[in-house]
Design an enzyme around this catalytic site. Structure first.
Site, PDB file in Angstrom:
ATOM      1  CE  LYS A   1      61.195  57.986  38.886  1.00 14.43           C
ATOM      2  NZ  LYS A   1      60.322  56.824  39.017  1.00 14.43           N
TER       3      LYS A   1
ATOM      4  CB  SER B   1      60.279  53.540  38.512  1.00 17.11           C
ATOM      5  OG  SER B   1      61.624  53.889  38.498  1.00 17.11           O
TER       6      SER B   1
END
Ligand code: ADP
Length: 835
Positions: A759, A716
C-alpha cells in the site's frame, strides 16, 4: 535319392511339427543358395557330440532327424538365427560333404498314431499343470508358465521345456526316437518328475540349512537355470522376449522397493499375456513406462555450501534480502542435520515478484533437479492424486507426473499457485490430497491412485507459491512457513531491469552491448510510465519488446548499409587500379585509410542508444495510466489505499448526502467486509455528531468507490470512509495528497491492516505525500523499503479523533455520554422541529 542340406544340432530336443529358432555359427553363400534351390527345405540332424560340420560322419550323428522348412534367416552378433518349422521325422541314409556343403539322403519314418486327439489334449494338460506347478518354485517362473500355456502339442511342449532339464543328449534323442506319441508324453513326464525331485530335494536341503551361504548357492543355481530357460524362451519369441527383457531390466535398474515391484511384475505379466490387439494393452504399456521411468533412488547430493548458495541466489535475483536470508537459514539447518528438515516454504507475493524463479535458484544452490507444478484451477482430487486405472484414459496425478518429469526422487518441486486450488465438490477435495503430499508424517508412502503403489516423497524439497494466503485452507497453511515478497520499489525495478532483465532480453534476441545501450533515464521512464505492478513481469515484457524492435531496426539498417557499401567499394577499386605512379598510389592508400576510418565510425553509428525521450518510439505512446492523486479533492472525497493481488493501488472514497430518510447507499461493487466498514463509519459519525444540529434522519448518505468493475473487499477502508463522511458533514476538504488505511471499531479505534508495504509503495507511486496508518502497524514499517519511507510522511494513528485532526485539522465533537437519553430527547424534539 533326393538329398538336402544338413543343419546339425547339438543337445537340443528335435521333434516334428515344431517352430525352432536355431543358432547357427556359420552359413556360407553356397549353403544359402542351396536352401533356396531346395525350395527352403533342410534336414535338421542331432549330433552325438559337438563337432565341426564338415568333419561329421554317419557315426557322429543319431540315425534320425527331421525335415524342415526354413521360414527366415537373420544374422546375429555370433552368426545366424534360422527360423524353421519342422515337418516329418526321417531316417538319415547317407551323409556327404560336398565342397562347403554337408548334405544327406533320407527316408521318411512314420510315427505311430497311438493316441486320440482328446487323449493327447488330456496328456498335454496334465503336463502343463505339472510344469506350471514347478515354475512356482522359481523367481520369474510365471513368465515361463505363460509360454508353456501357449504350447499346442506335446511335441511343442517337449521341444521347449526339455531343453533346460538335466537330460543327456541320448535322453533328448530318445524323445525323437520313440515312434509313439503316448510314449513321448510319458518320457517327458518322467523327465519332469526327475527334475521336480531334484528341486524338492534342493529346497528341503536349503530349508534345513537356511543359512545365508545355502541361500546364496541356491540363488546362484536357480539363477543359472533361469538364465538357461530365458535364453530358450528368447529364441522362441525374440520380439516379445526383447520387450519383456527390456522392462525387466528397467524394473531391476530402477531399484523400486519389493512392494512396488510386486504390483509392477503383476502388470508386466498381464501385459505379456495380452494379444497385440487387446484394448488394454496400451494402458498397461503406459503404466509400465511410467513406473519404470520414475526414479526410485534419491540422487547423490553435493554437500550444501552456504557461500556458494548465497552466490547463486544473488546471481539470479536482485534484492529480496530477507527472503534470501530465510532460505539460507533453511539450507543451513539441512546442512547441519544432513537431511531434509525444516518446514515447507510458502512464498507469497504478487505475480512477477520472483517466487518461481527463486525456487529454481534454490534448486541450483542445492544441486538438485527442479520442476514446477502448477496447481492453478485444480478442482478435482484426482488431479493431485491421479485416476484409478480402471478409468478409461486414467492418468497419474500432477504430483507424480511432475516427479517423473524432474527425473529425480529428491528434486526441488515448486507448487505454483496453491491459493488457486478450488474447493472440492463431489469429486473430492484437492487441498486434503495436497495436505498428504506435504505432510512429513504421511508423505513417505504417498499413494497415487494411478500407480497404486506407495512412493516416498519425503526427500522432495517442496516450495509453494501463492499470490495471497487468505484463500489457502488453514490446515495447509499450518504446515508451511510463510515468506512474504512484498513487491519492488521503482528503484529496485530499475536495478532489476538493468542487471537482469535487459541483459537477458538482449541475449534472447541476439543483441550485444555493441548493438544496444539503454540509458538509466529510459529505464526509469519505462518503469514509471509503462508498467504498473508490484512485480516485474510487465517490465520484462516491455524490455523484451524493446529488444525485438531494436533488433528489427538494426537488421534493416545493416541491409541498407550493405547495399550502399557495395557500390562504394566498386568505386574505391577503380581509383586504386587507375593509380599508376607512386605519388598517385600514396594518394590512393591515404584515401583507403580514410575509408577505414569512415567504416569504423559507421560501426559505431550502428549501435542504437535508447534515451528517455526515445522510449515511445520503441514501446508506443500508450503508457499505463496510473491512478494518480488528484490536484484537489472536494469535501467528502478521500484518497484510500487498497491491497490487490497485483500489489497495492490507491482508490478514492467518495461520499455525498441528499435529502432523504436516513438511508445509507453503497455503490462500487463492495464486498461484505467493505459494506460493514461503511456502516460502522456511518454509525460512528452519527454517534459523534449526535449533539450537533445535523439532521441525519432527513438525509441519505451515499458512499461510492469508483472503478466499480473491480470487486473490492477487505477490512481497511473504515478510516477512509469515516474521514470522507466527516469531511462531508463539516464541508472541509482533505488534502488530496494525503492517503490513509485502517479499519475502525465502533469505539473509534483504528485497527491494524495487512499489506502495508504494498500500500505504501502504491501511495508513493501515485504521488501521495502523507499517509495515516494504524498505530499497531508501526512495526510493519521495517518491511517497507527505506526509499518509500523516505518519500512519505507516515503518521501512525490510534483513533479516529487523531486521524481527523491530522486529515482535516478539526476536533471531533465529544460523543454523547448517554445516547439513549439523548435519543429520547430527539424524539421529543421532533414534532417541534417539524413545525
Ligand atoms: P512469480 O513466480 O512471482 O510470478 P517469476 O518468478 O515468474 O514471478 O518472475 C518473473 C520474471 O521476473 C522472471 O523472469 C524472474 O527472473 C524475474 N525476476 C523477478 N524478481 C527478480 C529479481 N529480484 N531479480 C531478478 N529478476 C527477477
Amino acid at each position: 535319392m533326393k538329398s538336402y542340406l544338413v543343419i546339425p544340432s547339438y543337445d537340443t530336443v528335435i521333434l516334428p511339427d515344431v517352430d525352432y529358432q536355431l543358432g547357427v555359427e556359420e552359413l556360407n553363400e553356397d549353403e544359402k543358395s542351396r536352401i533356396k534351390i531346395d525350395d527352403n527345405k533342410v534336414l535338421i540332424v542331432p549330433m552325438k557330440e559337438a563337432k565341426g560340420k564338415m568333419d561329421l560322419t554317419m557315426s557322429d550323428v543319431y540315425g534320425l532327424g527331421v525335415l524342415a522348412d526354413v521360414l527366415d534367416i537373420n544374422s546375429t552378433k555370433v552368426g545366424y538365427r534360422v527360423h524353421a518349422r519342422t515337418r516329418e521325422k526321417v531316417e538319415i541314409t547317407s551323409l556327404t560333404g560336398n565342397g562347403d556343403i554337408l548334405e544327406a539322403t533320407f527316408e521318411p519314418k512314420d510315427e505311430v498314431l497311438d493316441i486320440t486327439l482328446k487323449g493327447e489334449k488330456d496328456l498335454l494338460d496334465t503336463l502343463k499343470k505339472d510344469i506350471t506347478e514347478l515354475t512356482t518354485h522359481f523367481q520369474g517362473g510365471q513368465m515361463a508358465a505363460g509360454y508353456v500355456e501357449r504350447c499346442k502339442s506335446i511335441n511343442e511342449l517337449g521341444a521347449m521345456f526339455c531343453q533346460f532339464l538335466d537330460m543327456s543328449p541320448d535322453e533328448k534323442y530318445a524323445l525323437l526316437e520313440t515312434d509313439s506319441m503316448k510314449q513321448r508324453g510319458l518320457l517327458i513326464e518322467e523327465a519332469l518328475k526327475r527334475f521336480k525331485g531334484t528341486v524338492d530335494m534342493q529346497e528341503a536341503l536349503n530349508d534345513r540349512y537356511n543359512a545365508t551361504e545355502g541361500n546364496f548357492y541356491k540363488k546362484a543355481a536357480i539363477e543359472k537355470q533361469i538364465g538357461l530357460l530365458q535364453k530358450e524362451l528368447d529364441d522362441m519369441d525374440p520380439d516379445a522376449a526383447e520387450e519383456e527383457n527390456d522392462y525387466r531390466r528397467k524394473i531391476e535398474e530402477s531399484g523400486m522397493p519389493a512392494e512396488a515391484r510386486k504390483e509392477v511384475d503383476r502388470v508386466l505379466k498381464r501385459y505379456m499375456e495380452m494379444q497385440p490387439n487387446d484394448p488394454d494393452r496400451a494402458s498397461s504399456e503406459n503404466y509400465l513406462d511410467f513406473v519404470t521411468s520414475l526414479k526410485w533412488k534419491p540422487d547423490e547430493l553435493p554437500k550444501v555450501d552456504l557461500k556458494e548458495a548465497r552466490r547463486i541466489l544473488d546471481k539470479d535475483h536482485y534484492g529480496l534480502d530477507k527472503v534470501k536470508e530465510r532460505i539460507l537459514q533453511q539450507l543451513a539447518v539441512m546442512a547441519l542435520k544432513n537431511k531434509q528438515e525444516g518446514s515447507i516454504l510458502l512464498l507469497v507475493g504478487a505475480p512477477g515478484t520472483g517466487k518461481t524463479s527463486m525456487g529454481k535458484s534454490i534448486a541450483e544452490a542445492l544441486g538438485r533437479k527442479y520442476v514446477r507444478i502448477s496447481l492453478g484451477g485444480v478442482r478435482d482430487e484426482a488431479e493431485i492424486r491421479g485416476h484409478r486405472r480402471t478409468y478409461v484414459g486414467a492418468m497419474p496425478g500432477r504430483i507424480m507426473e511432475g516427479i517423473k518429469r524432474s527425473g529425480a526422487m529428491n528434486p526441488v518441486v515448486v507448487l505454483d499457485e496453491v491459493d488457486k486450488l478450488t474447493e472440492g465438490g463431489f469429486s473430492g477435495d484437492p487441498s486434503s490430497a495436497l495436505l498428504e503430499v506435504l505432510d512429513p508424517e504421511q508423505n513417505n508412502t504417498f499413494v497415487d491412485h494411478y500407480m497404486n503403489i506407495p512412493y516416498d516423497l519425503s526427500n522432495v524439497f517442496f516450495i509453494c507459491t501463492a499470490n495471497s494466503w487468505d484463500t489457502i485452507p488453514q490446515p495447509l497453511l499450518d504446515r508451511m512457513e510463510v515468506i512474504q515478497l512484498s513487491g519492488y520499489t521503482p528503484y529496485e525495478k530499475e536495478q532489476i531491469a538493468k542487471k537482469h532483465l535487459l541483459p537477458r532480453a538482449m541475449e534472447d534476441t541476439g543483441l550485444t552491448r555493441k548493438d544496444l545501450s539503454v540509458t538509466d533515464g529510459a529505464i526509469r521512464r519505462i518503469v514509471s510510465e509503462y508498467t504498473s505492478e508490484a512485480g516485474v513481469r510487465g517490465l520484462k515484457k516491455q524490455l523484451d519488446k524493446l529488444c525485438r524492435v531494436v533488433a528489427a531496426k538494426l537488421v534493416e539498417k545493416r541491409m541498407e548499409e550493405e547495399s550502399g557499401a557495395s557500390s562504394e567499394t566498386e568505386e574505391k577499386c577503380e581509383t586504386a587500379a587507375g593509380a599508376e605512379n607512386t605519388s598517385e598510389k600514396t594518394a590512393a592508400s591515404e584515401k583507403a585509410d580514410a575509408e577505414t576510418e569512415k567504416t569504423e565510425k559507421k560501426e559505431k553509428s550502428k549501435k542504437i542508444t535508447v534515451k528517455e525521450k526515445d522510449v515511445p518510439e520503441y514501446l508506443g505512446n500508450k503508457g499505463i495510466l496510473h491512478d494518480r492523486v488528484q490536484k484537489h479533492n472536494p469535501a467528502g472525497i478521500v484518497t484510500g489505499l487498497a491491497w490487490t493481488q497485483a500489489g497495492g493501488e490507491i482508490l478514492f472514497i467518495e461520499t455525498t448526502a441528499m435529502r432523504g430518510s436516513g438511508q445509507i447507499k453503497l455503490t462500487g461493487q463492495l464486498g461484505d467486509v467493505m459494506k460493514e466498514s461503511a456502516s460502522i463509519a456511518a454509525s460512528l459519525l452519527k454517534s459523534y455528531y449526535i449533539n450537533s444540529d445535523l439532521n441525519f434522519r432527513e438525509r441519505d448518505i451515499h458512499i461510492h468507490v469508483p472503478e466499480g468493475a473491480v470487486p473490492k473487499d477487505g477490512p481497511s477502508a473504515g478510516i477512509t470512509m469515516f474521514t470522507a463522511l466527516t469531511s462531508l458533514v463539516n464541508n472541509k476538504p482533505v488534502p488530496s495528497d494525503l492517503a490513509m488505511t485502517g479499519e475502525i471499531s465502533l469505539r473509534g479505534q483504528v485497527l491494524p491492516i495487512g499489506g502495508l508495504p504494498e500500500k505504501l509503495m502504491a501511495a508513493q507511486r501515485a504521488g501521495v505525500k502523507k499517509v495515516l496508518i494504524p498505530k499497531d502497524n508501526e512495526r510493519d514499517l521495517e518491511d517497507v523499503p527505506k526509499e518509500v519511507r523516505d518519500h512519505l510522511t507516515i503518521v501512525p494513528v490510534e483513533n479516529v479523533r487523531q486521524a481527523i485532526r491530522e486529515a482535516i485539522g478539526i476536533e471531533l465533537p465529544k460523543p454523547a455520554h448517554n445516547l439513549f437519553e439523548k435519543m429520547k430527547g430527539d424524539e421529543e424534539n421532533e414534532p417541534a422541529e417539524k413545525k
